[in-house]
Write an enzyme that holds these catalytic residues in place. Sequence first.
Site, PDB file in Angstrom:
ATOM      1  N   LYS A  22      -1.422  -2.098  16.115  1.00 27.75           N
ATOM      2  CA  LYS A  22      -1.589  -0.741  15.558  1.00 27.75           C
ATOM      3  C   LYS A  22      -2.496  -0.786  14.341  1.00 27.75           C
ATOM      4  CE  LYS A  22       1.502   1.006  12.556  1.00 27.75           C
ATOM      5  NZ  LYS A  22       0.923   1.442  11.289  1.00 27.75           N
ATOM      6  N   ASN A  23      -2.279  -1.764  13.458  1.00 30.27           N
ATOM      7  CA  ASN A  23      -3.027  -1.788  12.195  1.00 30.27           C
ATOM      8  C   ASN A  23      -4.441  -2.318  12.346  1.00 30.27           C
ATOM      9  OD1 ASN A  23      -0.860  -0.625  11.032  1.00 30.27           O
ATOM     10  ND2 ASN A  23      -0.074  -2.491  10.075  1.00 30.27           N
ATOM     11  N   CYS A 116       4.700   8.271   1.465  1.00 31.98           N
ATOM     12  CA  CYS A 116       5.329   8.182   2.792  1.00 31.98           C
ATOM     13  C   CYS A 116       6.739   7.625   2.564  1.00 31.98           C
ATOM     14  CB  CYS A 116       4.514   7.283   3.714  1.00 31.98           C
ATOM     15  SG  CYS A 116       4.722   5.535   3.329  1.00 31.98           S
ATOM     16  N   ARG A 121       1.871   6.083  -2.058  1.00 33.92           N
ATOM     17  CA  ARG A 121       0.806   5.293  -1.424  1.00 33.92           C
ATOM     18  C   ARG A 121      -0.511   5.664  -2.105  1.00 33.92           C
ATOM     19  NH1 ARG A 121       2.475   3.498   3.703  1.00 33.92           N
ATOM     20  NH2 ARG A 121       0.638   2.178   3.724  1.00 33.92           N
ATOM     21  N   ASP A 306       5.451  -5.990   6.457  1.00 31.10           N
ATOM     22  CA  ASP A 306       5.873  -5.233   7.642  1.00 31.10           C
ATOM     23  C   ASP A 306       6.907  -5.977   8.486  1.00 31.10           C
ATOM     24  OD1 ASP A 306       2.555  -3.838   8.298  1.00 31.10           O
ATOM     25  OD2 ASP A 306       4.088  -3.379   6.800  1.00 31.10           O
ATOM     26  N   ARG A 398       5.823   5.322  16.435  1.00 29.29           N
ATOM     27  CA  ARG A 398       4.528   5.272  15.737  1.00 29.29           C
ATOM     28  C   ARG A 398       3.856   3.912  15.936  1.00 29.29           C
ATOM     29  NH1 ARG A 398       5.022   5.612   9.915  1.00 29.29           N
ATOM     30  NH2 ARG A 398       2.876   4.989  10.211  1.00 29.29           N
TER      31      ARG A 398
HETATM   32  C1  EPZ Z   1      -1.794  -1.502   5.486  1.00 31.40           C
HETATM   33  O1  EPZ Z   1      -1.468  -0.406   4.642  1.00 31.40           O
HETATM   34  C2  EPZ Z   1      -0.909  -1.352   6.723  1.00 31.40           C
HETATM   35  N1  EPZ Z   1      -1.208  -0.084   7.381  1.00 31.40           N
HETATM   36  C3  EPZ Z   1       0.561  -1.379   6.299  1.00 31.40           C
HETATM   37  O2  EPZ Z   1       1.349  -1.317   7.490  1.00 31.40           O
HETATM   38  C4  EPZ Z   1       0.831  -2.720   5.604  1.00 31.40           C
HETATM   39  O3  EPZ Z   1       2.172  -2.749   5.166  1.00 31.40           O
HETATM   40  C5  EPZ Z   1      -0.113  -2.867   4.400  1.00 31.40           C
HETATM   41  O4  EPZ Z   1      -1.485  -2.757   4.846  1.00 31.40           O
HETATM   42  C6  EPZ Z   1       0.056  -4.212   3.698  1.00 31.40           C
HETATM   43  O5  EPZ Z   1      -0.216  -5.235   4.587  1.00 31.40           O
HETATM   44  C7  EPZ Z   1      -2.301  -0.005   8.170  1.00 31.40           C
HETATM   45  O6  EPZ Z   1      -3.058  -0.945   8.303  1.00 31.40           O
HETATM   46  C8  EPZ Z   1      -2.515   1.298   8.871  1.00 31.40           C
HETATM   47  P1  EPZ Z   1      -2.576  -1.764   1.066  1.00 31.40           P
HETATM   48  P2  EPZ Z   1      -2.384  -0.086   3.340  1.00 31.40           P
HETATM   49  O7  EPZ Z   1      -3.690  -0.880   0.677  1.00 31.40           O
HETATM   50  O8  EPZ Z   1      -3.795  -0.318   3.667  1.00 31.40           O
HETATM   51  C9  EPZ Z   1      -1.149  -0.586  -3.300  1.00 31.40           C
HETATM   52  C10 EPZ Z   1       3.032  -0.506   8.922  1.00 31.40           C
HETATM   53  O9  EPZ Z   1       4.277  -0.508   8.886  1.00 31.40           O
HETATM   54  N2  EPZ Z   1      -2.398   0.186  -3.360  1.00 31.40           N
HETATM   55  O10 EPZ Z   1      -2.834  -3.220   1.290  1.00 31.40           O
HETATM   56  O11 EPZ Z   1      -1.998   1.237   2.815  1.00 31.40           O
HETATM   57  C11 EPZ Z   1      -0.116   0.078  -2.382  1.00 31.40           C
HETATM   58  O12 EPZ Z   1       0.595   1.064  -3.089  1.00 31.40           O
HETATM   59  C12 EPZ Z   1       2.230  -0.184   7.677  1.00 31.40           C
HETATM   60  O13 EPZ Z   1       2.370  -0.777   9.945  1.00 31.40           O
HETATM   61  C13 EPZ Z   1      -2.784   0.782  -4.563  1.00 31.40           C
HETATM   62  O14 EPZ Z   1      -2.098   0.668  -5.575  1.00 31.40           O
HETATM   63  O15 EPZ Z   1      -1.856  -1.207   2.361  1.00 31.40           O
HETATM   64  C14 EPZ Z   1       0.748  -1.059  -1.952  1.00 31.40           C
HETATM   65  O16 EPZ Z   1       1.699  -1.326  -2.963  1.00 31.40           O
HETATM   66  C15 EPZ Z   1       3.101   0.089   6.468  1.00 31.40           C
HETATM   67  N3  EPZ Z   1      -3.929   1.513  -4.602  1.00 31.40           N
HETATM   68  C16 EPZ Z   1      -0.220  -2.238  -1.883  1.00 31.40           C
HETATM   69  O17 EPZ Z   1      -1.370  -1.851  -2.661  1.00 31.40           O
HETATM   70  C17 EPZ Z   1      -4.731   1.667  -3.493  1.00 31.40           C
HETATM   71  O18 EPZ Z   1      -5.793   2.330  -3.608  1.00 31.40           O
HETATM   72  C18 EPZ Z   1      -0.641  -2.587  -0.475  1.00 31.40           C
HETATM   73  O19 EPZ Z   1      -1.405  -1.540  -0.010  1.00 31.40           O
HETATM   74  C19 EPZ Z   1      -4.321   1.073  -2.283  1.00 31.40           C
HETATM   75  C20 EPZ Z   1      -3.158   0.324  -2.236  1.00 31.40           C
END
Ligand code: EPZ
Length: 417
Positions: A22-23, A116, A121, A306, A398
């Site tokens: 999915k990701n 979410c 997020r 995850d 999802r």
């Molecule tokens: C991706 O989310 C995945 N989703 C998430 O999977 C996964 O948990 C996550 O990466 C971490 O591996 C998809 O790929 C669609 P991040 P993403 O940006 O890109 C902070 C699932 O269950 N952050 O690496 O949103 C954020 O708050 C989902 O399949 C900022 O502070 O993850 C978090 O604490 C859940 N500012 C951390 O970084 C930003 O601008 C990780 O976020 C962006 C992120």
Amino acid sequence: MSEFIVNGGKKLYGDVTVQGAKNSVLPLLAATYLSNSECVLHNCPRLSDVDASVAILEHLGAKCRFEGNTLTVDSNGCFSSDIPETLMREMRSSIIFLGAIIAKCKAASMSLPGGCELGPRPIDIHLSALRQMGAEIECTAGRLICTAPNGLSGAEIHLNFPSVGATENIILTACKAKGTTVIYNAAKEPEICDLASFLNSCGAKIKGAGTPTVVIEGERELSGCVHNVIPDRIVAATYLFTVAMCKGAIRIKNAIPEQIFPFCHILQKCGCDVSVNADSVTLRSHNALHNFDVVSSGPYPGFPTDAGPSLVSASCLFKGTGVFVENIFDSRFRYVDELKRLGADIKVVGRAAIVTGVKNLAGAKVEAHDLRGGAALVSAAVAAHGTSVVRNIEFIDRGYENIEKVFAQLGAEIKRK
Ligand code: EPZ
């Protein structure tokens, strides 16, 4: 809201092929917007998050066609740049379209993704990077209005956190910016490599994906391509942890060893027999298992956040005490209270879930509150003795394609109602 009825306590045996990731497919779908001809994605999972992304692409004017697990997308000639709130609210990760839309249209507007079930997020890392490339971005009345009056230019971007989504958005934008973009402290997840591989097949020039430094040449004309989506390592983890707690044996026929190493390593330490071949992994769980000491989630190649809920769910039936520390998201433990309804002994202290293994779980009515926590509840229900009901399974749909069919194929008694 649909639910699963589970009559648990049975051992699980069988071979499975894991769905596409999915990701990976979500950023790939955003990337198809940059192609000037047809893109074909094989091994594309049938998920509600994929449907939400297809709805966005069709709103932007793309032609999309599903045949089984092959999705064909043709975005040639589409230059819409607005995603309405209704579509943005369907899926928080729709923010991944921002980079592709502004790269193609030099403008983009969409509602802010908001938080979410896992907590806030933020997208500050995304926006800061796009501004360094020349985007002008306003956040007013819950909407993002982006323009690039002087076009987009390559930049040297240092991420203060290896954000997966931000890395993906920068790569997508950089393919069309003037000059070269270098990302330092980039996310190294396998899904980043899959996106780079897709874009390079379309004519992009991306080097270093999967390492902390990614270099993208700009102003590339991108054609279509045919691409196989990588298998979903998180879904593979869910299956492995479920069989470990239920006892039995599973062979995952399309696993990518280095991507599932964290889970196999922990399960071996807990007493499972795990054998990894070039493209498959076999797990046997016959003896009493003992808990891991401490596992902490972190950016790849660390233990993925995850897979945390599946690990915690399995450890409920491992002897002794295991501690799981969630370092990525603020509220990822809502499933713990539901596991306790099944008889689990878990305490949440700050970012840590402290699990003391129990002899058995007992069937109960539980509710999913998010995707991965919901899947962990299904695993626990399949292991629990007696009948369980898992509600709000829309969360699980999802990210898991027919999870009940896979578990039934392994010998579980589970029905969707
Ligand atoms: C991706 O989310 C995945 N989703 C998430 O999977 C996964 O948990 C996550 O990466 C971490 O591996 C998809 O790929 C669609 P991040 P993403 O940006 O890109 C902070 C699932 O269950 N952050 O690496 O949103 C954020 O708050 C989902 O399949 C900022 O502070 O993850 C978090 O604490 C859940 N500012 C951390 O970084 C930003 O601008 C990780 O976020 C962006 C992120």
